[in-house]
Scaffold this active site. Structure first.
Site, PDB file in Angstrom:
ATOM      1  N   ASP A  22       0.831  -1.197   0.000  1.00  0.00           N
ATOM      2  CA  ASP A  22       0.000   0.000   0.000  1.00  0.00           C
ATOM      3  C   ASP A  22       0.872   1.256   0.000  1.00  0.00           C
ATOM      4  O   ASP A  22       1.893   1.321   0.692  1.00  0.00           O
ATOM      5  CB  ASP A  22      -0.868  -0.038   1.266  1.00  0.00           C
ATOM      6  CG  ASP A  22      -1.867   1.094   1.333  1.00  0.00           C
ATOM      7  OD1 ASP A  22      -2.641   1.241   0.369  1.00  0.00           O
ATOM      8  OD2 ASP A  22      -1.882   1.819   2.344  1.00  0.00           O
ATOM      9  N   GLU A  27       1.599   0.269  -4.698  1.00  0.00           N
ATOM     10  CA  GLU A  27       0.638   1.286  -5.142  1.00  0.00           C
ATOM     11  C   GLU A  27       1.357   2.623  -5.191  1.00  0.00           C
ATOM     12  O   GLU A  27       1.634   3.218  -4.154  1.00  0.00           O
ATOM     13  CB  GLU A  27      -0.533   1.358  -4.153  1.00  0.00           C
ATOM     14  CG  GLU A  27      -1.561   2.390  -4.543  1.00  0.00           C
ATOM     15  CD  GLU A  27      -2.244   3.044  -3.351  1.00  0.00           C
ATOM     16  OE1 GLU A  27      -3.313   3.625  -3.547  1.00  0.00           O
ATOM     17  OE2 GLU A  27      -1.698   3.001  -2.221  1.00  0.00           O
ATOM     18  N   ASP A  64     -10.446   2.126  -4.983  1.00  0.00           N
ATOM     19  CA  ASP A  64     -10.276   3.554  -4.740  1.00  0.00           C
ATOM     20  C   ASP A  64     -10.887   4.431  -5.834  1.00  0.00           C
ATOM     21  O   ASP A  64     -10.914   5.650  -5.688  1.00  0.00           O
ATOM     22  CB  ASP A  64      -8.775   3.893  -4.622  1.00  0.00           C
ATOM     23  CG  ASP A  64      -8.178   3.387  -3.327  1.00  0.00           C
ATOM     24  OD1 ASP A  64      -8.917   3.284  -2.322  1.00  0.00           O
ATOM     25  OD2 ASP A  64      -6.974   3.065  -3.311  1.00  0.00           O
TER      26      ASP A  64
END
Ligand code: NOJ
Length: 777
Positions: free
Chosen positions: A314, A342, A416
């Site tokens: 993340d 990410e 997201d």
């Protein structure tokens, strides 16, 4: 697989019942074979044996019985899944990833819906999108056949770690159903596993075992940047296996603070803010603190011990970049894995894009391909204005910038982003985007529910309305079949996993993309237009001369093409028409006549770590893997995959050479041998002279970890950060226990280098933990 068939007398059967079986795919046999007889009232066990080449899919099988004038039938779904996995792999390129928000997928265990240790965060009506809704590890486990039948070979699950136990504001419930508000990374969320014991791994282990049994790898979403909101809920608190560990509100003073206490990031082009400021309101972990370093690495290793195959990291853009190299190194030292981060960006012109590909190329951590995702969303999420050149240009740019574009993790929907269907409500476009995603270079991710065309357009479908309840598990949807077909193609034709990408025909509505790996070719053609059919003329392909039917069997309207002989790799295709909303796929796969390498993973690591080479034509007898003149010790060898231990050689980048037992040489692939296992070190330099506009400061040294003495913005470590000039600092991961020489250099925008005037500094890197070395310019 075995089932029991009963000729129930209450159904009217008397005497002998003749039973026949239909729907078995070629390659599956039954014992007894069909037809067979049963006496009414009796049962018969029927065993199915699945041959090796039966495609993964769900097959509708039915038993029909007749006895006298009575007849009856019963059906079942036979799911042919992948071969059970026995070992982790460093090669992920052939996989199709399915992204699951665990809480929103399936409730397999209602006893953990509203745990006593974190009561009141559950909404049984599933109308409060900020509450837990019941999905759990058992739910994923119970849907494994659904996933395997779709051809999925990996699942990426939302962070499974133990999250805060109380609601954040606003009322009535703001729960961490998404998993990104950890309060104990050594244990698991009780809403997903054991309701009364977060440190019980049974449900998690069972899910992983079921996945592996079905040929499905498990990817855990791992958030190393932060714990949980610093201004609400549990105020950032972090436990270690249920014991108090780190407090944000009563933290140690620097430099031993567990958390950074900086303002919220406002300038997303400022590299210091990106890494050291606060993302939203999330308590920002200080990875340079030795206890935090050890804790995060321990948590990751614990997941590897629980047989997790890979990690989605993340917010890698917001974690200390240099530290992340050591995190990756810890994973690769422990065993084969695959890591992708990410790194959010708008496209290849984003100011942080150069740092993204530099990070991917040097750290061994691949990235989610945000640039391509945004291009996909522009192209498919617009009724008429999207232009395929945007996708094509992105592929071309990234092919130049990334060392291993086939490792990029591709997507167009995520937890997201508003789902594509919320952006433009058109199922044809979802099918077209999925087909291209699954044919494109990179490892595709399908967001859960896209195969069921799920969307909720409240607030334009923004988070949390993209995190929908998975209300249907229909195996008959077009997208489900499409994913299955393309996932099977990824297994059977190595052009998709390892191939090059070449645009063969393009306009704003039509894209014809060719993937090629040696004599394996896949050609995909898409017309996304709502109104204009296109006549395709002047198309050339590497497909050998011949007639090709649509691999998708017309699922998305495609038909066959005829290819005649032309120049090598440039055979003319007879003109054909591509109706509106059509996707066609044509392909040719052939066995290799010589060894051909398509992948090495990881890209970097020290002597002794396990690495994987994949491709085709390696032969069944063990050959050699050479690093210069040093042969690696081979652990496993098959025609398509070889694992080996990186030999003891001088550090540096090698063109690794696979040699089959027939003595045939494959193409080489680059691998960087590190000096040793990595330790994160903070390098600080004081009294730096003022830098001219456009110039930046870099850390350099002769060790491979510091760029092997090459002083360019690509090879050296940097740029250094300077919250308080004239002091600058940077984190870099360097070899444990080794005495290294290092220097700083100013690199101007035109590449001109000004070296630090003094002789190189010397530093002995600690053998464990973290390091810190301040020097003067
Ligand atoms: C990015 C994740 O994808 C997002 O969902 C999360 O809230 C933030 N990182 C913070 O962890």
């Amino acid at each position: 697989m075995a089932v029991t068939v009963t000729a129930t007398p209450t159904g009217g059967f008397v005497g002998t019942v003749n039973i026949s079986l239909s729907g078995l795919p070629a390659g599956v046999t039954s014992t007894p074979s069909s037809p067979f007889s049963l006496t009414a009232g009796n049962s018969q066990q029927v065993t199915f044996t699945v041959g090796p080449s039966v495609p993964r899919a769900n097959y509708a099988v039915s038993f029909s019985g007749t006895g006298g004038s009575a007849s009856s039938s019963v059906g079942l779904t036979l799911t042919v899944s992948g071969v059970p996995l026995t070992a982790a792999t460093g090669n992920f390129k052939q996989q199709v990833i399915y992204q699951i928000v665990t809480d929103r997928f399936f409730d397999g265990d209602t006893t953990n819906d509203n745990p006593a240790i974190s009561p009141g965060l559950f909404d049984s009506t599933r109308t409060n999108f900020q509450a837990y809704w019941g999905g759990d590890f058992a739910g994923i486990q119970q849907k494994m056949a659904y996933l395997a039948g779709m051809g999925v070979t990996a699942i990426w699950i939302s962070p499974p770690v133990d999250n805060i136990d109380v609601s954040a504001t606003p009322p009535p419930i703001t729960a961490p159903y998404h998993g990104y508000w950890a309060h104990d990374m050594m244990c698991l969320e009780e809403h997903f596993g054991n309701a009364s014991n977060p440190c019980d791994w049974t449900a998690f282990d069972n899910m992983v075992a079921a996945a592996h049994q079905n040929g499905i790898r498990v990817i855990v979403d791992f958030a190393a940047n932060d714990s949980n909101p610093n201004d609400d809920g549990e105020f950032g608190i972090l436990n270690n296996a249920s014991q108090p560990f780190a407090s944000f509100t009563s933290d140690n003073p620097p430099p031993n603070n567990f958390f950074h206490h900086n303002p919220t990031i406002t300038d997303f082009t400022n590299l210091y803010q990106l890494q050291y400021y606060t993302l939203d309101d999330l308590a920002d972990l200080n990875q340079d603190n030795p206890a935090i370093d050890q804790y995060l690495k321990g948590a990751l290793l614990q997941f590897m011990n629980h047989k997790v195959d890979a990690f989605r990291l993340d917010a890698v853009k917001h974690v200390t970049w240099g530290w992340e190299y050591s995190l990756a190194n810890v994973a690769f030292t422990s065993g084969p894995s695959f890591l992708f981060g990410e790194w959010e960006l708008s496209g290849t012109t984003d100011s942080v894009y150069p740092y993204a590909h530099n990070f991917a190329n040097h750290s061994g951590i691949s990235l989610l391909d945000f640039a391509l995702a945004n291009a996909f969303r522009d192209v498919f999420g617009n009724p008429s204005t999207g232009d395929f050149h945007e996708i094509d240009n992105t592929l071309t740019t990234e092919a130049n910038d990334f060392l291993s574009p086939n490792d990029l993790v591709t997507f167009f929907d995520s937890h997201d982003l508003p789902r594509l269907l919320s952006v433009y409500n058109n199922q044809n476009r979802v099918n077209e985007a999925l087909a291209l995603l699954l044919a494109c270079r990179g490892i595709p991710v399908v967001l859960y529910g896209d195969e069921q065309y799920l969307h909720n357009d409240t607030n334009s479908g923004n988070d949390p309305y993209n995190r929908i309840w998975m209300s249907s598990f229909n195996t008959q949807s077009t997208a489900y079949s499409l994913i299955d077909l393309m996932a099977n193609l990824r297994q059977s034709n190595p052009a998709l996993a390892y191939g090059t990408s070449m645009q063969r025909w393009i306009n704003s509505d039509v894209y014809i993309l060719e993937r090629q790996f040696n004599s394996n070719v896949v050609l995909i053609a898409i017309n996304k237009s709502e109104s204009t059919p296109y006549q395709i003329s002047g198309l050339f392909t590497s497909l050998p001369a011949g007639n090709y039917s649509d691999y998708l069997n017309g699922l998305l309207g495609g038909s066959g093409i005829a290819v005649s002989s032309g120049n090598p790799n440039n055979n003319p295709v007879t003109n054909f028409s591509l109706p509106i909303h059509t996707v066609a796929v044509w392909q040719s796969a052939s066995a290799a006549t010589a060894p051909q390498v398509g992948s090495i993973g990881p890209l970097v690591g020290q002597s002794g770590i396990t690495a994987t080479i994949a491709g085709q034509g390696f032969g069944s007898s063990t050959g050699k893997v050479m690093f210069g003149t040093a042969a690696a010790t081979i652990s496993t060898w098959s025609d398509s995959t070889v694992t080996f231990s990186v030999p003891t050689v001088a550090p540096g980048t090698y063109q690794v050479q696979l040699i089959a037992s027939s003595n045939a040489n494959a193409n080489t692939v680059p691998f960087t041998v590190l000096t040793g296992p990595l330790i994160p070190v903070t390098f600080t330099v004081n009294n730096v002279p003022a830098l001219a506009a456009g110039s930046a400061l870099y850390l350099t040294g002769k060790v491979v970890e510091l760029g092997s003495g090459v002083v360019t913005t690509d090879a050296a470590v940097g740029p250094l950060l300077s919250p308080t000039p004239p002091s600058y600092f940077i984190d870099a991961s360097v070899p444990a226990g080794v005495t290294i020489q290092f220097q700083f250099a100013i690199i101007a925008s035109d590449g001109t280098v000004t070296m630090e005037p003094s002789a190189p500094h010397s530093y002995t890197v600690p053998t464990s933990g973290v390091g810190s070395i301040p020097v003067n310019w």
